[in-house]
Write a protein that holds these residues in place. Structure first.
Motif, mmCIF file in Angstrom:
data_model
loop_
_atom_site.group_PDB
_atom_site.id
_atom_site.type_symbol
_atom_site.label_atom_id
_atom_site.label_comp_id
_atom_site.label_asym_id
_atom_site.label_seq_id
_atom_site.Cartn_x
_atom_site.Cartn_y
_atom_site.Cartn_z
ATOM 1 N N GLU A 299 -11.031 8.889 -2.128
ATOM 2 C CA GLU A 299 -11.106 8.792 -3.588
ATOM 3 C C GLU A 299 -11.041 10.173 -4.229
ATOM 4 O O GLU A 299 -10.426 10.346 -5.295
ATOM 5 C CB GLU A 299 -12.386 8.062 -3.985
ATOM 6 N N ASN A 300 -11.629 11.163 -3.586
ATOM 7 C CA ASN A 300 -11.545 12.528 -4.108
ATOM 8 C C ASN A 300 -10.124 13.059 -4.040
ATOM 9 O O ASN A 300 -9.670 13.783 -4.949
ATOM 10 C CB ASN A 300 -12.488 13.450 -3.328
ATOM 11 N N VAL A 301 -9.415 12.722 -2.982
ATOM 12 C CA VAL A 301 -8.030 13.151 -2.856
ATOM 13 C C VAL A 301 -7.184 12.534 -3.960
ATOM 14 O O VAL A 301 -6.335 13.204 -4.567
ATOM 15 C CB VAL A 301 -7.473 12.774 -1.469
ATOM 16 N N VAL A 302 -7.417 11.270 -4.239
ATOM 17 C CA VAL A 302 -6.658 10.589 -5.289
ATOM 18 C C VAL A 302 -6.888 11.267 -6.640
ATOM 19 O O VAL A 302 -5.964 11.395 -7.464
ATOM 20 C CB VAL A 302 -7.047 9.095 -5.361
ATOM 21 N N LEU A 303 -8.100 11.735 -6.866
ATOM 22 C CA LEU A 303 -8.425 12.346 -8.156
ATOM 23 C C LEU A 303 -7.962 13.793 -8.251
ATOM 24 O O LEU A 303 -7.526 14.240 -9.334
ATOM 25 C CB LEU A 303 -9.939 12.287 -8.389
ATOM 26 N N ASP A 304 -8.036 14.531 -7.160
ATOM 27 C CA ASP A 304 -7.861 15.978 -7.247
ATOM 28 C C ASP A 304 -6.622 16.534 -6.563
ATOM 29 O O ASP A 304 -6.115 17.584 -6.970
ATOM 30 C CB ASP A 304 -9.091 16.683 -6.644
ATOM 31 N N ALA A 305 -6.145 15.885 -5.511
ATOM 32 C CA ALA A 305 -5.071 16.482 -4.717
ATOM 33 C C ALA A 305 -3.740 16.440 -5.462
ATOM 34 O O ALA A 305 -3.505 15.569 -6.309
ATOM 35 C CB ALA A 305 -4.946 15.768 -3.377
ATOM 36 N N ASN A 306 -2.872 17.386 -5.111
ATOM 37 C CA ASN A 306 -1.544 17.456 -5.720
ATOM 38 C C ASN A 306 -0.519 16.692 -4.896
ATOM 39 O O ASN A 306 0.600 17.161 -4.679
ATOM 40 C CB ASN A 306 -1.117 18.913 -5.860
ATOM 41 N N CYS A 307 -0.900 15.542 -4.404
ATOM 42 C CA CYS A 307 0.036 14.728 -3.632
ATOM 43 C C CYS A 307 0.856 13.858 -4.581
ATOM 44 O O CYS A 307 0.555 13.741 -5.775
ATOM 45 C CB CYS A 307 -0.705 13.859 -2.622
ATOM 46 N N SER A 308 1.889 13.238 -4.049
ATOM 47 C CA SER A 308 2.771 12.432 -4.884
ATOM 48 C C SER A 308 2.081 11.163 -5.360
ATOM 49 O O SER A 308 1.075 10.712 -4.799
ATOM 50 C CB SER A 308 4.034 12.070 -4.099
ATOM 51 N N ARG A 309 2.630 10.574 -6.415
ATOM 52 C CA ARG A 309 2.051 9.347 -6.971
ATOM 53 C C ARG A 309 2.137 8.208 -5.969
ATOM 54 O O ARG A 309 1.218 7.382 -5.882
ATOM 55 C CB ARG A 309 2.789 8.960 -8.258
ATOM 56 N N ASP A 310 3.218 8.157 -5.189
ATOM 57 C CA ASP A 310 3.358 7.083 -4.205
ATOM 58 C C ASP A 310 2.271 7.171 -3.135
ATOM 59 O O ASP A 310 1.725 6.157 -2.699
ATOM 60 C CB ASP A 310 4.734 7.153 -3.540
ATOM 61 N N VAL A 311 1.965 8.396 -2.694
ATOM 62 C CA VAL A 311 0.933 8.563 -1.677
ATOM 63 C C VAL A 311 -0.431 8.200 -2.250
ATOM 64 O O VAL A 311 -1.259 7.568 -1.568
ATOM 65 C CB VAL A 311 0.935 10.003 -1.136
ATOM 66 N N LYS A 312 -0.702 8.557 -3.498
ATOM 67 C CA LYS A 312 -1.960 8.149 -4.123
ATOM 68 C C LYS A 312 -2.068 6.627 -4.198
ATOM 69 O O LYS A 312 -3.150 6.065 -3.994
ATOM 70 C CB LYS A 312 -2.068 8.759 -5.518
ATOM 71 N N HIS A 313 -0.944 5.982 -4.467
ATOM 72 C CA HIS A 313 -0.944 4.513 -4.502
ATOM 73 C C HIS A 313 -1.269 3.945 -3.122
ATOM 74 O O HIS A 313 -2.028 2.971 -3.008
ATOM 75 C CB HIS A 313 0.419 4.022 -4.979
ATOM 76 N N MET A 314 -0.724 4.543 -2.108
ATOM 77 C CA MET A 314 -1.028 4.103 -0.739
ATOM 78 C C MET A 314 -2.511 4.250 -0.426
ATOM 79 O O MET A 314 -3.129 3.376 0.180
ATOM 80 C CB MET A 314 -0.227 4.926 0.274
ATOM 81 N N LEU A 315 -3.097 5.355 -0.837
ATOM 82 C CA LEU A 315 -4.516 5.592 -0.579
ATOM 83 C C LEU A 315 -5.384 4.560 -1.293
ATOM 84 O O LEU A 315 -6.370 4.057 -0.734
ATOM 85 C CB LEU A 315 -4.898 7.006 -1.017
ATOM 86 N N LEU A 316 -5.021 4.222 -2.519
ATOM 87 C CA LEU A 316 -5.779 3.208 -3.249
ATOM 88 C C LEU A 316 -5.653 1.846 -2.583
ATOM 89 O O LEU A 316 -6.626 1.071 -2.536
ATOM 90 C CB LEU A 316 -5.301 3.145 -4.699
ATOM 91 N N LYS A 317 -4.471 1.542 -2.070
ATOM 92 C CA LYS A 317 -4.286 0.277 -1.353
ATOM 93 C C LYS A 317 -5.148 0.246 -0.087
ATOM 94 O O LYS A 317 -5.661 -0.809 0.302
ATOM 95 C CB LYS A 317 -2.811 0.091 -0.993
ATOM 96 N N LEU A 318 -5.292 1.400 0.561
ATOM 97 C CA LEU A 318 -6.127 1.464 1.752
ATOM 98 C C LEU A 318 -7.597 1.212 1.395
ATOM 99 O O LEU A 318 -8.309 0.496 2.106
ATOM 100 C CB LEU A 318 -5.975 2.829 2.415
ATOM 101 N N VAL A 319 -8.058 1.793 0.265
ATOM 102 C CA VAL A 319 -9.425 1.548 -0.179
ATOM 103 C C VAL A 319 -9.613 0.067 -0.474
ATOM 104 O O VAL A 319 -10.644 -0.535 -0.143
ATOM 105 C CB VAL A 319 -9.747 2.413 -1.421
ATOM 106 N N GLU A 320 -8.602 -0.539 -1.086
ATOM 107 C CA GLU A 320 -8.670 -1.974 -1.384
ATOM 108 C C GLU A 320 -8.705 -2.792 -0.096
ATOM 109 O O GLU A 320 -9.449 -3.785 0.004
ATOM 110 C CB GLU A 320 -7.452 -2.369 -2.229
ATOM 111 N N LEU A 321 -7.941 -2.381 0.895
ATOM 112 C CA LEU A 321 -7.937 -3.086 2.172
ATOM 113 C C LEU A 321 -9.302 -3.011 2.837
ATOM 114 O O LEU A 321 -9.811 -4.002 3.373
ATOM 115 C CB LEU A 321 -6.873 -2.475 3.090
ATOM 116 N N ARG A 322 -9.916 -1.853 2.785
ATOM 117 C CA ARG A 322 -11.239 -1.714 3.399
ATOM 118 C C ARG A 322 -12.280 -2.544 2.653
ATOM 119 O O ARG A 322 -13.197 -3.110 3.260
ATOM 120 C CB ARG A 322 -11.621 -0.235 3.407
ATOM 121 N N SER A 323 -12.157 -2.640 1.332
ATOM 122 C CA SER A 323 -13.117 -3.435 0.567
ATOM 123 C C SER A 323 -13.033 -4.915 0.913
ATOM 124 O O SER A 323 -13.991 -5.661 0.698
ATOM 125 C CB SER A 323 -12.890 -3.236 -0.933
ATOM 126 N N SER A 324 -11.896 -5.359 1.459
ATOM 127 C CA SER A 324 -11.742 -6.752 1.902
ATOM 128 C C SER A 324 -12.035 -6.882 3.398
ATOM 129 O O SER A 324 -11.532 -7.800 4.047
ATOM 130 C CB SER A 324 -10.328 -7.248 1.610
#
Length: 397
Positions: A299-324
């Motif tokens: 979550e910190n990487v999504v907020l602060d890192a200079n990665c691409s928008r697509d990679v941030k989307h992937m990270l959020l999907k991973l967080v969603e997967l773990r929540s399920s």
């Protein structure tokens, strides 16, 4: 004495004038050979059992041989008299039993050819692995040979696309079926030592150039497969996973998130999709909160890192997967069509594609959904099947 000498000259003259090539009879019995040298067998020189010699002339008759009783010998062909001092009489037998097929000259040739064959035909693993292990048990008899075997498998699993899973299965089988266990360590111990060499270079590798990072990411995914497939048998017969790999994967994730460029983050996502549920279960059993800390880092990487928008989307999907609960569904429910809304395992079930160079292309990669949709819209690729694989042919076909 003079008569015997004259008789020998006549015999020699008869043989020379015929100009026949010197060759043994087609069927010369052992008795005939013995009769030619009676003095060597302790027989009297005046024995009446003599070899008839053909007369000279244009029509030479077939040699007539008088047969004496066959004398058998108790001397074995394997007797020490037939071998020089210091010769290992068991070596030829071992080679005959364990020789490589199809003219392999070295261990490396044989192993590499089998690995290539397994890469192209992974379905042959179950039917051919036993013979492969038996052959290795004949030829891998030194510490150097065992290290060479480990290195060949390691290189194949970390340099050939899609071989990490098969390589991990192969390592698990050999760890239980190779008989050699030198003082420097058995197969599993040498394999983990080889992996540690790359593991200790993790911080430099994540900061390296593109080629260095690509090689390191291949190692990370192979280590993840090893963690899932390498079985450790306890003293009481129980089967567990290698705890050292569990700790190693956590440190590899920390290294990847500490250098949050796109390729490192994509590798971390693939690693967690592959092993996240197993790692979290193992950490919870120890009362550790490591997965919560890992999700917080994401979550910190999504907020602060200079990665691409697509990679941030992937990270959020991973967080969603773990929540399920990593897409694991417990209990039964009525059959309904799977959708992202009603099936937490929906994204885990998405198919894997491969680029022209054989690299896997999964939902963890950028632009996956867009490219996947393009494939689905090309109906010519699926003339007889629906998206879910249901056959559209008529009944009875």
């Amino acid at each position: 004495g003079a008569g015997a000498a004259e008789e020998q000259r006549q015999r020699a003259g008869g043989l020379i004038t015929q100009q026949e090539p010197l060759r043994p009879p087609k069927t010369a019995p052992l008795g005939a050979r013995i009769a030619e040298h009676p003095q060597q067998r302790g027989m009297p020189s005046g024995s009446q059992d003599k070899v008839a010699v053909p007369d000279s002339g244009p029509a030479m008759a077939e040699p007539q041989v008088s047969v004496v009783p066959v004398v058998t010998s108790n001397l074995s062909a394997k007797a020490p008299e037939f071998y020089p001092s210091g010769y290992n009489t068991n070596f030829n037998q071992n080679v005959a039993d364990c020789s490589f097929e199809d003219g392999y000259l070295t261990l490396a040739e044989y192993v590499q050819d089998f690995l290539n064959h397994l890469t192209e035909h992974p379905g042959c693993f179950e039917t051919e692995i036993e013979q492969f292990a038996e052959t290795l048990n004949c030829w891998v008899t030194t510490d150097e040979a065992l290290r060479e075997l480990v290195e060949l498998i390691y290189q194949q699993a970390t340099s050939v696309p899609n071989f990490s899973y098969m390589g991990a299965r192969l390592c698990n089988y050999l760890s239980h079926h190779l008989t050699i266990s030198p003082q420097s360590g058995n197969f599993r111990q040498l394999l983990l030592q080889r992996c540690r060499t790359e593991y200790e270079n993790r911080n430099q590798a994540t900061k390296g150039d593109e080629i260095t990072r690509k090689q390191f990411h291949a190692f990370v995914l192979f280590l993840a497969e090893l963690y899932l497939n390498l079985e450790i048998k306890g003293t009481k017969g129980q089967v567990t996973r290698a705890e050292i790999l569990q700790e190693g994967l956590r440190e590899l994730l920390n290294a990847l998130f500490s250098n949050p460029v796109d390729s490192n983050l994509i590798c971390a996502v693939k690693l967690l999709k592959l092993t996240g549920s197993v790692l979290e279960d193992a950490w919870k059993e120890k009362g550790k909160n490591d997965m919560e800390e890992m999700i917080q880092r994401i979550e910190n990487v999504v907020l602060d890192a200079n990665c691409s928008r697509d990679v941030k989307h992937m990270l959020l999907k991973l967080v969603e997967l773990r929540s399920s609960n990593w897409g694991r569904v417990y209990g039964t429910s009525s059959h309904t069509e799977a959708t992202p809304e009603n099936d937490p395992n929906y994204f885990m079930n998405e198919p894997t594609f491969y680029t022209p160079d054989g690299v896997p292309f999964t939902a963890a990669d950028p632009d996956y959904q867009e490219k996947y949709q393009e494939l689905l819209e090309r109906e010519d690729l699926f003339p007889d099947y629906e998206e879910n694989g249901t056959d559209l042919s008529g009944p009875g076909d």
